[in-house]
Write a protein that holds these residues in place. Sequence first.
Motif, short mmCIF file in Angstrom:
data_model
loop_
_atom_site.label_atom_id
_atom_site.label_comp_id
_atom_site.label_asym_id
_atom_site.label_seq_id
_atom_site.Cartn_x
_atom_site.Cartn_y
_atom_site.Cartn_z
N LEU A 53 0.79 -1.35 -0.01
CA LEU A 53 -0.01 0.11 -0.04
C LEU A 53 0.97 1.31 -0.10
O LEU A 53 0.65 2.28 -0.60
CB LEU A 53 -0.89 0.14 1.27
N PHE A 54 2.07 1.13 0.73
CA PHE A 54 2.83 2.20 0.75
C PHE A 54 3.55 2.60 -0.81
O PHE A 54 3.47 3.65 -1.04
CB PHE A 54 4.04 2.11 1.63
N GLY A 55 3.80 1.46 -1.34
CA GLY A 55 4.33 1.57 -2.85
C GLY A 55 3.28 2.34 -3.77
O GLY A 55 3.68 3.23 -4.34
N LEU A 56 2.01 1.63 -3.42
CA LEU A 56 0.90 2.31 -4.32
C LEU A 56 0.47 3.77 -4.14
O LEU A 56 -0.01 4.47 -4.93
CB LEU A 56 -0.40 1.16 -4.10
N SER A 57 0.67 3.86 -2.94
CA SER A 57 0.32 5.50 -2.54
C SER A 57 1.16 6.31 -3.27
O SER A 57 0.81 7.54 -3.71
CB SER A 57 0.44 5.63 -0.86
N GLY B 147 10.27 4.61 -9.57
CA GLY B 147 11.02 3.55 -9.43
C GLY B 147 11.11 2.83 -7.87
O GLY B 147 11.02 1.73 -7.55
N LEU B 148 11.01 3.84 -6.94
CA LEU B 148 10.86 3.36 -5.71
C LEU B 148 9.71 2.98 -5.05
O LEU B 148 9.61 1.82 -4.39
CB LEU B 148 11.24 4.82 -4.62
N ALA B 149 8.61 3.35 -5.73
CA ALA B 149 7.33 2.92 -5.46
C ALA B 149 7.18 1.33 -6.17
O ALA B 149 6.53 0.43 -5.76
CB ALA B 149 6.15 3.76 -6.30
N PHE B 150 7.93 1.27 -7.34
CA PHE B 150 7.85 -0.22 -7.88
C PHE B 150 8.77 -1.10 -6.90
O PHE B 150 8.07 -2.31 -6.66
CB PHE B 150 8.72 -0.27 -9.22
N PHE B 151 9.76 -0.74 -6.34
CA PHE B 151 10.48 -1.53 -5.36
C PHE B 151 9.83 -1.99 -4.34
O PHE B 151 9.74 -3.30 -3.72
CB PHE B 151 11.79 -1.21 -5.00
N MET B 152 9.09 -1.05 -3.75
CA MET B 152 7.96 -1.21 -2.32
C MET B 152 6.88 -2.04 -2.73
O MET B 152 6.58 -3.11 -2.32
CB MET B 152 7.70 0.14 -2.05
N THR B 153 6.49 -1.79 -3.87
CA THR B 153 5.19 -2.73 -4.28
C THR B 153 5.68 -4.21 -4.69
O THR B 153 5.03 -5.21 -4.29
CB THR B 153 4.47 -2.25 -5.78
N PHE B 154 6.94 -4.35 -5.38
CA PHE B 154 7.22 -5.50 -5.74
C PHE B 154 7.74 -6.24 -4.30
O PHE B 154 7.55 -7.48 -4.36
CB PHE B 154 8.76 -5.37 -6.50
N ILE B 155 8.31 -5.66 -3.15
CA ILE B 155 8.69 -6.26 -1.92
C ILE B 155 7.44 -6.85 -1.54
O ILE B 155 7.46 -7.73 -0.83
CB ILE B 155 9.55 -5.26 -1.25
N GLY B 156 6.47 -5.95 -1.36
CA GLY B 156 5.14 -6.32 -0.59
C GLY B 156 4.48 -7.45 -1.23
O GLY B 156 4.14 -8.35 -0.77
N LEU B 157 4.51 -7.71 -2.74
CA LEU B 157 3.89 -8.66 -3.25
C LEU B 157 4.78 -9.79 -3.22
O LEU B 157 4.26 -11.19 -3.41
CB LEU B 157 3.60 -8.30 -4.82
N SER B 158 6.34 -9.90 -3.21
CA SER B 158 6.98 -10.97 -2.94
C SER B 158 6.52 -11.77 -1.69
O SER B 158 6.91 -13.09 -1.76
CB SER B 158 8.40 -10.52 -2.79
#
Length: 505
Positions: free
Chosen positions: A180-184, A215-226
Amino acid sequence: MDTAALSSYEWGIMTPEFIILGVATLMSLLDLFAPARFDRRNIGWIGVAGVLLAMISLAGLFDAEVTTILHDTFRLDSFGKAFKLLLLGGSALVLILAISDDTREGLEEYRGEFYYLFLTALLGAMVMASSGDLITLFVGLELLSLSSYVLAGIRKRNLQSNEAAMKYIINGSISSAITLFGLSYVYGLTGSTNLLEIAAVAGTVADSKMVYLLGLAFFMTFIGLSFKIASAPFHMWAPDVYQGAPTPVTAFLSVVSKTAGFVLMTRVFLMIFVRIPTEGTGSMPFFYQIQDYIGFLAGATMIVGNVVALRQRNVKRLFAYSSIAHAGYLLVVFTTLQFMFNTLWFYLAAYLFMNLCAFAIIQLVTNGKGSEDISLFAGLYRKSPFLAVAMGVAVLSLAGFPGTAGFIGKVNIFMGALVDQPAHYVLASIMIAATVVSYVYYFGIMTQMFFRPADEKHGEKIHIPVGVGVVIVICVIGTLVLGVAPDTAYDFIDSQFKNFSDFFQ
């Protein structure tokens, strides 16, 4: 919003979701008001009928064009239809497993709750598959997650189940918060939650600082979904949850929940991040610049899953690490983006059949034994040749042996890694090496079944309920048909889903 606007929507595209919602509501009311002597298994059969009815209604939508309702928050496209078919099919088989369970798993007291919570989780996964908006995606994700937390700990008086639920809730909550942080960030930078609108803005980004933040949003989202798909190094919850949860719940988490996780990753990454340029309009998209990082995660996941599985004696923990390894194989698809939709759909379909077959047999072999040690499979061929042969087919497919669905799925992923330019030779080599390592623990199960004498304490013949037998037969046939004649699946995809050409419409 006025009544006229609501009635103007094509609500028919949500028929499968409405059916699941209605059946889940009916099941909860029946469980609430039915007398204690009422057999709650009948509620489960209502659930199976509802899932099958939803599949029929979904089949009726195959020829429908891309349709969106509710301000584009819900969309019916080929991608959603194809993956909802997998979700519904897998859920129907898991429900039959749960109904056929002889209550030694401790479900007898909470059987009614299990069924409608299960359908609630399925509904969340289906909403994710057809989401066109970040808010809808997250609502579907949380509907699936919250129901799964309860299902993992549904055996209230079982300490392992309590531990599984606690670890699942903690890790799941953290992963949801990171996602959610990444998507925000995505919402803040693009000013929209609609996926197509975000994609349009992201494709024209010219400010390097904005690219950096996306790019930061991508990595946060990717980590969360991992966390959700249990890829290394965010996988540590999976073995404990798989071991502590009832076997039908473990089967659900390994097949339906994992499929939903990859559906969510595909929606978010391909519709948003694949279009972000690295440094201004016209440059190579950001997603292609970070392929090596995703490839590293895929390689680490394959290695960790297969190597740690070598030391497992508990069969459900072993299959948990096997599931982690298969998440690594699927991440290779995200690394290369070659033949992505077809390869992803085929592999998840193959994984559905072979893994559900394995868990159906695990449920029969371990039920009432007070243990889940791999030695319980010793002499299975003498006790039940049918179960031993079916388990052999499932294990060979999971290992990627020729003639099975797992082999075709892995070959497609492997070829995608080599066809991509530049070719991912290291990642393809890791995939081969990891597959060879997996032969050790997969064939260890085969050795137990066919070459070890049965333990006198557990040497009795195994009773196979009709429902479980049907699930096993369907899964074995599916595994062999997809392995021997994979074109049947690909022709089906091409004819019904048009190679997912409407994904970005």
